[in-house]
Scaffold this active site. Structure first.
Site, PDB file in Angstrom:
ATOM      1  N   GLN A  99      46.536  43.948  43.995  1.00 56.36           N
ATOM      2  CA  GLN A  99      46.050  44.341  42.668  1.00 56.36           C
ATOM      3  C   GLN A  99      47.161  44.229  41.619  1.00 56.36           C
ATOM      4  O   GLN A  99      46.904  43.864  40.473  1.00 56.36           O
ATOM      5  CB  GLN A  99      45.540  45.790  42.743  1.00 56.36           C
ATOM      6  N   LYS A 145      45.341  51.381  44.053  1.00 52.26           N
ATOM      7  CA  LYS A 145      44.083  51.294  44.806  1.00 52.26           C
ATOM      8  C   LYS A 145      43.878  52.594  45.549  1.00 52.26           C
ATOM      9  O   LYS A 145      44.842  53.289  45.865  1.00 52.26           O
ATOM     10  CB  LYS A 145      44.158  50.143  45.816  1.00 52.26           C
ATOM     11  N   GLY A 152      35.414  50.964  40.898  1.00 52.50           N
ATOM     12  CA  GLY A 152      34.705  50.752  42.159  1.00 52.50           C
ATOM     13  C   GLY A 152      35.330  49.671  43.019  1.00 52.50           C
ATOM     14  O   GLY A 152      36.240  48.951  42.602  1.00 52.50           O
ATOM     15  N   ASP A 153      34.859  49.582  44.240  1.00 55.01           N
ATOM     16  CA  ASP A 153      35.200  48.508  45.181  1.00 55.01           C
ATOM     17  C   ASP A 153      34.092  48.598  46.237  1.00 55.01           C
ATOM     18  O   ASP A 153      33.012  49.137  45.942  1.00 55.01           O
ATOM     19  CB  ASP A 153      36.604  48.739  45.770  1.00 55.01           C
ATOM     20  N   THR A 164      33.011  40.450  38.160  1.00 54.15           N
ATOM     21  CA  THR A 164      33.790  39.873  39.262  1.00 54.15           C
ATOM     22  C   THR A 164      33.123  38.589  39.745  1.00 54.15           C
ATOM     23  O   THR A 164      33.767  37.536  39.855  1.00 54.15           O
ATOM     24  CB  THR A 164      33.946  40.878  40.421  1.00 54.15           C
ATOM     25  N   ASN A 203      27.883  43.618  45.062  1.00 53.42           N
ATOM     26  CA  ASN A 203      27.994  43.333  43.642  1.00 53.42           C
ATOM     27  C   ASN A 203      28.650  41.983  43.340  1.00 53.42           C
ATOM     28  O   ASN A 203      28.167  41.220  42.498  1.00 53.42           O
ATOM     29  CB  ASN A 203      28.841  44.468  43.057  1.00 53.42           C
ATOM     30  N   SER A 219      37.317  45.654  33.411  1.00 56.80           N
ATOM     31  CA  SER A 219      37.652  47.083  33.424  1.00 56.80           C
ATOM     32  C   SER A 219      38.660  47.387  32.322  1.00 56.80           C
ATOM     33  O   SER A 219      38.558  48.407  31.640  1.00 56.80           O
ATOM     34  CB  SER A 219      38.274  47.474  34.766  1.00 56.80           C
TER      35      SER A 219
HETATM   36  N1  GLU Z   1      38.010  46.669  42.997  1.00 56.32           N
HETATM   37  C1  GLU Z   1      38.091  45.601  42.051  1.00 56.32           C
HETATM   38  C2  GLU Z   1      39.221  44.664  42.422  1.00 56.32           C
HETATM   39  O1  GLU Z   1      39.443  44.444  43.581  1.00 56.32           O
HETATM   40  C3  GLU Z   1      38.117  46.077  40.603  1.00 56.32           C
HETATM   41  C4  GLU Z   1      39.138  47.093  40.238  1.00 56.32           C
HETATM   42  C5  GLU Z   1      38.972  47.667  38.833  1.00 56.32           C
HETATM   43  O2  GLU Z   1      38.051  47.305  38.117  1.00 56.32           O
HETATM   44  O3  GLU Z   1      39.828  48.481  38.483  1.00 56.32           O
HETATM   45  O4  GLU Z   1      39.871  44.067  41.596  1.00 56.32           O
END
Ligand code: GLU
Length: 449
Positions: free
Chosen positions: A115, A130, A169-170, A214, A245, A381
């Site tokens: 990330q 995360k 989310g994830d 995404t 999603n 985001s």
């Molecule tokens: N979980 C998503 C990623 O893997 C989005 C994270 C977010 O929007 O902060 O990038």
């Protein structure tokens, strides 16, 4: 099979193995980045002196806590939750929460590490973090999900904030869970601090197009890769793994750009229809009814459901792995190449094993790693945070235009950086180096902190 590391990097990697025992996914993510950083250290010796790589591999803060809650029968359940605040050189920690029984510290660390570079690539002011829990949402009622989320936030709230750490989310965490988490945060703190969490509903501070971002972003990135080869998605046959999603909105955008999506999956099996999948049915099954993908064939007689085996055996031009880490193995990659697949873009985080990536690259496949291809989600985001900070709400068209521009820029930056470092067309090297340089420069400027 892993590629050799540069000598300096080998010592750093050994230290990572030693300091983080038993965290295979984290080791894998670190190795994949270090593999491409050799030429960078040659060009920027100050990063060696300042031990930037050693510092980048060590999270700034790791929080592990107990989440006790009561199920519908009144029985007490105990889960473990994590928030790994990896790197805040570029902005507040930013990254999703994952609820899945496979979650342990090594998974959250791999995701937080990825990330950090992904967020840097977006060009927006967000650091990397995360979190998640080994809680399994499958089969749980709404009220159980609510109790769990409230209990989790009772600890998490003290670690997050719009200038500190901003979850989202994830896997296993969608707008329902974000609602319960935000509601509990608001209740505990007595603050309507919209920018503390993203992926919110449209009526309470969410961004239009965040849900789609995404998946759309993955296909927009794919479109850019094809464009650089004077090609397009029109008429291409696409296989998408997953049906969450990311997968759903990757299918939507691919169809919109003229491709035929012939298969998608869940953890139990896949559905396949050479005539193309019906997205409305998939949305109904997954978003409304929350059922398994196997039920698709009840309403589409031309489709078949195949339990258990690999979706990658289906011949396609473009493969979009959008399910989970290490879902596409070396064996799968070999089959895809043999069947004529030319383009792979990762919608999930690290879905391709190192063997798979190597095979794709040897075969000259256009391969986009997740930290570039799926960055549209976290980028949107960050756009949600912008709207929250200015108490504004943008139109869907405007938000999608911003997302499109960001994906074009990420593609250009990966492509150009790869060329600059003698790795023409290598999006893995391009993404790692471009992301790393942004974080490394900021860390270098901010001193030893
Ligand atoms: N979980 C998503 C990623 O893997 C989005 C994270 C977010 O929007 O902060 O990038």
């Amino acid at each position: 099979m892993k590629s050799q590391l540069d000598e300096k990097l080998q010592a750093i990697y050994q230290e990572v193995l030693y300091r983080n025992p038993g965290e295979a996914e984290f080791h894998q993510a670190v190795h994949e980045v270090l593999e491409t950083l050799g030429p960078v250290l040659g060009k920027y010796p100050e990063f060696v002196d300042k031990k930037i790589i050693q510092r980048i591999c060590e999270p700034e803060r790791q929080i592990i806590f107990r989440v006790p809650w009561r199920d519908d029968r009144g029985e007490i359940q105990i889960n473990r939750a994590f928030r790994v605040e990896f790197n805040s050189a570029l902005g507040p920690y930013k990254g999703g929460m994952r609820f899945h029984p496979s979650v342990y510290l090594g998974i959250i660390k791999f995701l937080g590490f990825e990330q950090t570079f992904k967020n840097a690539l977006t060009g927006l002011p967000i650091g990397g973090g995360k979190g998640g829990s080994d809680f399994d949402p499958k089969g749980r009622s709404d009220s159980e999900i609510e109790s769990f989320c409230q209990s989790l936030m009772l600890e998490l709230y003290r670690h997050i904030g719009e200038y500190t750490d901003v979850p989202a989310g994830d896997i296993g965490v969608g707008s329902r869970e974000i609602g319960y988490l935000f509601g509990q945060y608001k209740r505990i703190t007595n603050r309507y601090e919209s920018g503390v969490i993203t992926g919110k509903g449209l009526d309470w501070g969410g961004s239009r197009a965040r849900k789609e971002a995404t998946g759309y972003g993955v296909v927009l990135f794919t479109h850019e890769m094809l464009k650089s080869k004077s090609d397009s998605l029109a008429g291409k046959k696409v296989v998408v793994s997953g049906s969450g999603n990311v997968a759903i909105y990757a299918i939507e955008k691919a169809q919109e750009l003229g491709a035929t999506v012939v298969a998608c999956s869940d953890s139990a099996g896949f559905i396949h229809d050479e005539r193309g999948l019906n997205l409305e049915t998939i949305k109904r099954i997954k978003e409304v009814e929350r059922r398994r993908i196997s039920s698709y064939v009840e309403s589409h007689k031309s489709a078949r459901y195949v339990p258990g085996s690999s979706i990658w055996a289906i011949p396609c031009d473009i493969a979009l792995p959008c399910a989970t880490q290490n879902e596409l193995t070396g064996r799968d990659a070999k089959v895809l190449v043999e069947n004529g697949c030319r383009v792979v873009a990762e919608g999930a985080n690290m879905p391709t094993t190192p063997e798979g990536v190597q095979l794709f690259q040897l075969a000259g496949i256009c391969f986009a790693p997740g930290k570039a291809a799926n960055a549209g989600g976290v980028a949107t985001s960050a756009l949600e945070m912008q709207q929250n900070a200015s108490r504004d709400s943008w139109s869907s068209e405007y938000t999608q235009k911003r997302l499109e521009d960001i994906m074009v820029d990420i593609h250009a930056s990966c492509y150009e950086t790869a060329g600059e470092f003698g790795a023409e067309g290598d999006y893995v090297a391009g993404a790692n180096i471009a992301g790393f340089l942004k974080v490394a420069r900021a860390m270098s400027a901010l001193g030893v902190i």
